[in-house]
Design an enzyme around this catalytic site. Structure first.
Site, PDB file in Angstrom:
ATOM      1  N   ASN A  10       0.874  -1.180   0.000  1.00 54.49           N
ATOM      2  CA  ASN A  10       0.000   0.000   0.000  1.00 54.49           C
ATOM      3  C   ASN A  10       0.906   1.223   0.000  1.00 54.49           C
ATOM      4  O   ASN A  10       1.494   1.564   1.027  1.00 54.49           O
ATOM      5  CB  ASN A  10      -0.883  -0.047   1.257  1.00 54.49           C
ATOM      6  CG  ASN A  10      -1.710   1.206   1.430  1.00 54.49           C
ATOM      7  OD1 ASN A  10      -1.805   2.036   0.526  1.00 54.49           O
ATOM      8  ND2 ASN A  10      -2.313   1.360   2.607  1.00 54.49           N
ATOM      9  N   LYS A  12       0.118   4.245  -0.300  1.00 52.73           N
ATOM     10  CA  LYS A  12      -0.522   5.427   0.280  1.00 52.73           C
ATOM     11  C   LYS A  12      -0.277   6.656  -0.618  1.00 52.73           C
ATOM     12  O   LYS A  12      -0.250   6.513  -1.838  1.00 52.73           O
ATOM     13  CB  LYS A  12      -0.034   5.637   1.715  1.00 52.73           C
ATOM     14  CG  LYS A  12      -0.201   4.364   2.559  1.00 52.73           C
ATOM     15  CD  LYS A  12       0.029   4.570   4.021  1.00 52.73           C
ATOM     16  CE  LYS A  12      -0.143   3.235   4.752  1.00 52.73           C
ATOM     17  NZ  LYS A  12      -0.013   3.325   6.184  1.00 52.73           N
ATOM     18  N   HIS A  96      -9.464   1.280   4.840  1.00 49.15           N
ATOM     19  CA  HIS A  96      -8.205   1.424   5.583  1.00 49.15           C
ATOM     20  C   HIS A  96      -8.435   2.361   6.766  1.00 49.15           C
ATOM     21  O   HIS A  96      -9.208   3.315   6.667  1.00 49.15           O
ATOM     22  CB  HIS A  96      -7.125   1.976   4.648  1.00 49.15           C
ATOM     23  CG  HIS A  96      -5.761   1.923   5.265  1.00 49.15           C
ATOM     24  ND1 HIS A  96      -5.339   2.848   6.188  1.00 49.15           N
ATOM     25  CD2 HIS A  96      -4.743   1.040   5.114  1.00 49.15           C
ATOM     26  CE1 HIS A  96      -4.106   2.536   6.577  1.00 49.15           C
ATOM     27  NE2 HIS A  96      -3.725   1.447   5.932  1.00 49.15           N
ATOM     28  N   GLU A  98      -6.817   4.719   7.878  1.00 49.98           N
ATOM     29  CA  GLU A  98      -6.589   6.140   7.570  1.00 49.98           C
ATOM     30  C   GLU A  98      -7.802   6.746   6.870  1.00 49.98           C
ATOM     31  O   GLU A  98      -8.120   7.919   7.068  1.00 49.98           O
ATOM     32  CB  GLU A  98      -5.311   6.279   6.714  1.00 49.98           C
ATOM     33  CG  GLU A  98      -4.063   6.030   7.557  1.00 49.98           C
ATOM     34  CD  GLU A  98      -2.881   5.463   6.791  1.00 49.98           C
ATOM     35  OE1 GLU A  98      -2.869   5.540   5.549  1.00 49.98           O
ATOM     36  OE2 GLU A  98      -1.959   4.930   7.451  1.00 49.98           O
ATOM     37  N   GLU A 168      -5.399  -5.008  10.525  1.00 44.95           N
ATOM     38  CA  GLU A 168      -4.377  -3.994  10.768  1.00 44.95           C
ATOM     39  C   GLU A 168      -4.672  -3.270  12.080  1.00 44.95           C
ATOM     40  O   GLU A 168      -5.449  -2.303  12.107  1.00 44.95           O
ATOM     41  CB  GLU A 168      -4.364  -2.967   9.634  1.00 44.95           C
ATOM     42  CG  GLU A 168      -4.064  -3.556   8.274  1.00 44.95           C
ATOM     43  CD  GLU A 168      -3.470  -2.519   7.337  1.00 44.95           C
ATOM     44  OE1 GLU A 168      -2.369  -2.764   6.840  1.00 44.95           O
ATOM     45  OE2 GLU A 168      -4.092  -1.464   7.142  1.00 44.95           O
ATOM     46  N   GLY A 174       2.529   2.020  10.954  1.00 42.64           N
ATOM     47  CA  GLY A 174       3.534   3.085  10.852  1.00 42.64           C
ATOM     48  C   GLY A 174       4.245   3.410  12.145  1.00 42.64           C
ATOM     49  O   GLY A 174       4.904   4.443  12.252  1.00 42.64           O
ATOM     50  N   SER A 214       3.389  -2.252  10.432  1.00 43.01           N
ATOM     51  CA  SER A 214       4.827  -2.321  10.693  1.00 43.01           C
ATOM     52  C   SER A 214       5.465  -3.651  10.311  1.00 43.01           C
ATOM     53  O   SER A 214       6.395  -4.114  10.971  1.00 43.01           O
ATOM     54  CB  SER A 214       5.121  -1.982  12.167  1.00 43.01           C
ATOM     55  OG  SER A 214       4.776  -0.640  12.426  1.00 43.01           O
TER      56      SER A 214
HETATM   57  P1  PGA Z   1       2.884   0.204   7.684  1.00 42.37           P
HETATM   58  O1  PGA Z   1       1.415   0.446   7.062  1.00 42.37           O
HETATM   59  O2  PGA Z   1       3.406  -1.076   7.081  1.00 42.37           O
HETATM   60  O3  PGA Z   1       3.677   1.396   7.272  1.00 42.37           O
HETATM   61  O4  PGA Z   1       2.719   0.091   9.164  1.00 42.37           O
HETATM   62  C1  PGA Z   1       0.543  -0.619   6.863  1.00 42.37           C
HETATM   63  C2  PGA Z   1      -0.754  -0.117   6.278  1.00 42.37           C
HETATM   64  O5  PGA Z   1      -1.221   0.959   6.673  1.00 42.37           O
HETATM   65  O6  PGA Z   1      -1.358  -0.771   5.408  1.00 42.37           O
END
Ligand code: PGA
Length: 255
Positions: A10, A12, A96, A98, A168, A174, A214
């Site tokens: 992803n 983003k 997601h 976010e 997630e 992150g 992560s």
């Molecule tokens: P990350 O993000 O691997 O940077 O923690 C995962 C995601 O949001 O899909």
């Protein structure tokens, strides 16, 4: 039942078209010999068509990071499902955290999106996850159960044949603080159990449940070794082709 693992990147809101093409080309080269694992990349909308060309004739799938449920019309700023298939997408990330946090998406709008995705033959990658507070108050299963129930409402097992669920935990995204393999496995087992109760054994056994939050080259192997973890949704570590391709290859036990 053996499920082919999926390692999904992803990206983003990262990469211009040129940067995306460069990374995608490197990824194609680095994963040329990989078999028995699926890879998917979800770049920003602007890079979709360019990446469709790069991934043509390769096994790497193209995904979008979101979609709107209407087919067309006066919805400024939105992207319709058939625009995604037309751009070469086979997958679409839905709900997601976010999107939920910054753009007010809810389980109900997730549900509308999942309906739109399956009606347009797009594979939905439905994201669910709990906050740290919810984890600490031991309400993780309650929260995930609610997200699944509402997010997958009024869909049949047949419609969900290709469903992918991405677990997630919000506190892991992150932060560099991934869930432990045991913690993730326990949660994935709960999710599979929920799918079993709601949609039956066949679907529960075939749905890929990805872990996200992560994931990196140091923790991926242990996470992926768990029986109910069928791959990963990777943010930060998917941005470098070198690292992402290692994650794809790890899954094969290729050190
Ligand atoms: P990350 O993000 O691997 O940077 O923690 C995962 C995601 O949001 O899909």
């Amino acid at each position: 039942m053996s499920r082919i693992p999926l390692i999904a990147g992803n990206w983003k809101m990262n990469k211009t078209i040129d940067e995306a093409v460069k990374s995608a080309q490197a990824l194609v080269e680095l994963t040329a010999d990989v078999q028995d694992v699926e890879a998917m990349v979800a770049p920003p909308f602007t890079a979709l068509t360019a990446l469709a060309a790069v991934f043509a004739d390769t096994p790497i799938h193209l995904g979008a990071q979101n979609l709107f449920w209407e087919a067309s019309g006066a919805y400024t700023g939105e992207i319709a499902p058939n625009m995604l298939t037309n751009a070469g997408c086979s997958h679409v990330i839905i709900g997601h955290s976010e999107r939920r946090q910054y753009f007010n998406e809810t389980d109900e709008t997730v549900n509308r999106r999942v309906h739109a995705a399956v009606e347009n033959n797009l594979i939905p990658v439905v994201c669910i996850g709990e906050t740290l507070e919810e984890r600490q108050s031991e309400s993780t299963q309650l929260v995930l159960g609610d997200q699944l129930k509402a997010g997958l409402a009024n869909l049949s097992a047949k419609e969900l044949t290709h469903l992918v669920v991405a677990y997630e935990p919000i506190w892991a995204i992150g932060t560099g603080q991934a869930a432990t393999p045991d913690m993730a496995q326990a949660t994935h087992q709960f999710i599979r159990g929920f799918l079993h109760k709601s949609f039956g054994n066949t679907l529960a056994n075939s749905v890929k449940i990805l872990y996200g939050g992560s994931v990196n080259i140091d923790n991926a192997k242990e996470l992926m070794a768990k029986p109910d973890i069928d791959g990963a949704l990777v943010g930060g570590a998917s941005l470098e082709a070198e690292t992402f391709s290692q994650l794809v290859c790890f899954n094969l036990g290729e050190d």
